[in-house]
Design a protein around this motif. Structure first.
Motif, mmCIF file in Angstrom:
data_model
loop_
_atom_site.group_PDB
_atom_site.id
_atom_site.type_symbol
_atom_site.label_atom_id
_atom_site.label_comp_id
_atom_site.label_asym_id
_atom_site.label_seq_id
_atom_site.Cartn_x
_atom_site.Cartn_y
_atom_site.Cartn_z
ATOM 1 N N ARG A 155 0.867 -1.181 0.000
ATOM 2 C CA ARG A 155 0.000 0.000 0.000
ATOM 3 C C ARG A 155 0.904 1.232 0.000
ATOM 4 N N GLY A 163 1.720 0.399 4.031
ATOM 5 C CA GLY A 163 1.249 -0.857 4.592
ATOM 6 C C GLY A 163 1.534 -2.014 3.653
ATOM 7 N N ASP A 165 -0.125 -5.747 2.339
ATOM 8 C CA ASP A 165 -1.206 -6.730 2.279
ATOM 9 C C ASP A 165 -0.584 -8.101 2.110
ATOM 10 N N SER A 184 2.040 -1.227 9.185
ATOM 11 C CA SER A 184 0.892 -2.113 9.367
ATOM 12 C C SER A 184 0.910 -3.211 8.312
ATOM 13 N N PHE A 186 -1.700 -6.042 6.735
ATOM 14 C CA PHE A 186 -3.110 -6.401 6.631
ATOM 15 C C PHE A 186 -3.205 -7.836 6.133
ATOM 16 N N ARG A 191 -5.532 -6.377 11.040
ATOM 17 C CA ARG A 191 -4.387 -5.487 10.885
ATOM 18 C C ARG A 191 -3.393 -5.743 12.001
ATOM 19 N N ASP A 193 -0.075 -4.017 13.651
ATOM 20 C CA ASP A 193 0.735 -2.803 13.722
ATOM 21 C C ASP A 193 2.055 -3.126 14.416
ATOM 22 N N ARG A 221 -5.393 -6.063 15.491
ATOM 23 C CA ARG A 221 -6.733 -5.477 15.481
ATOM 24 C C ARG A 221 -7.576 -6.289 14.498
ATOM 25 N N TYR A 222 -8.681 -6.832 15.023
ATOM 26 C CA TYR A 222 -9.515 -7.716 14.203
ATOM 27 C C TYR A 222 -10.956 -7.656 14.666
#
Length: 330
Positions: A155, A163, A165, A184, A186, A191, A193, A221-222
């Protein structure tokens, strides 16, 4: 029926059966019973084995046809546009050509035994083949180590990487400069971090996403849930939940970086599943008792060509080698 016609009919029937077996064995849902039945099918004659080998080669040769398929897709879109505009319908010959293109599309999107990269793999910014490992310096103080069968996209904003992916596979990401901003990753709908000067290992597969903190702080984070990992801690997420934070064995987690696989009490089924990530072809366990055996072992990735023989020596397994790197353990 004349002898030659009978032989041609029999040959066509064998190839159809071989295609059936190739699809079943690469479906991801093959069972030990399937493996035993496949071994029995191959054992009927040399013609059965040759039919399977030819079918596998045919599927493999479809890999370079990707561009041709993409061209056919563009043609199909044009034909559909013509149809929508009320122009003449597709001829029978064109219809048959589209059917062939659809068959090619299936094996391009879902290549059997990962004999070649899938369409999404080829479109990825970075990918590694079976058994390949790679280091990618993204600049900005970010270095990514890619394990076998890994695909990832970047990204970016204003020319800067913002970021990663992770589509599939396994990476270790490290922020190497003190002024690096958090990065980050993904994966699997969540995600990860990575803190400044932090380092973590992320693996994304059918089981979900597994994250191990290697240095600094890593935050998961999900779906509205959060977990914070310190050094030598791990957690998983997927199927709507984040698992409990657990201690991690960093020697095991980091082993692939040394081109080593370490197994400590895993079932042989899990061991074979992991080995199949690094080895061309596929090892199939056709014995439920054998699959349940617990394994204490350390394999160099350079040993994997001989791993079936090592399992045979250790557990008395019967080894049947088939074309295409397929090995059945029973």
């Amino acid at each position: 029926m004349p002898i030659l016609d009978h032989m041609a009919h029999r040959r066509a029937a064998l190839h159809k059966e071989a295609q059936h077996w190739l699809l079943r064995l690469t479906s991801g849902a093959a069972t030990a019973q399937d493996a035993r039945a496949f071994e029995h099918w191959c054992g009927q004659s040399a013609a059965h084995v040759e039919a399977f080998a030819e079918t596998r080669r045919l599927w493999e040769n479809l890999g370079p046809a990707t561009q041709a398929w993409l061209a056919s897709e563009r043609t199909r879109s044009a034909v559909e546009a013509q149809r929508a505009a009320g122009r003449p319908r597709m001829s029978r010959r064109a219809f048959l050509g589209a059917a062939v293109a659809a068959s090619a599309a299936l094996v391009v999107v879902h290549p059997p035994l990962q004999l070649w990269p899938s369409l999404s793999d080829m479109a990825a910014d970075y990918r590694t083949a079976t058994g390949e490992q790679r280091e990618v310096d993204l600049g900005q103080g970010i270095v990514v180590q890619m394990n076998t069968q890994t695909t990832m996209n970047l990204r970016k904003s204003n020319g800067q990487v913002t970021g990663i992916d992770l589509l599939s596979g396994e990476i270790q990401i490290k922020a190497t400069a003190p002024d690096t901003r958090p990065m980050s990753v993904f994966a699997g709908g969540g995600r990860i971090d990575v803190s400044t000067m932090g380092k973590c290992n992320v693996r994304c597969d059918d089981a979900g996403v597994q994250v191990t903190g290697l240095d600094g702080t890593t935050t998961l984070r999900y779906q509205g849930q959060t977990a914070v990992l310190k050094t030598a801690q791990r957690a998983e997420f997927g199927n709507g939940s984040v698992g409990q934070v657990m201690p991690a064995d960093l020697e095991v987690t980091m082993a692939w970086r040394r081109r080593v696989l370490i197994f400590d009490g895993q079932s042989l089924a899990d061991v074979v599943r992991e080995i199949n990530r690094y080895r061309p072809g596929k090892i199939i366990l056709a014995n439920d008792d054998l699959a349940a055996r617990k394994v204490q072992a350390r394999f160099s990735l350079n040993q994997l060509a001989d791993v079936a023989a090592l399992i045979q020596d250790a557990y008395g397994a019967k080894v049947t080698s088939l074309p295409g790197g397929i090995v059945i353990l029973s």
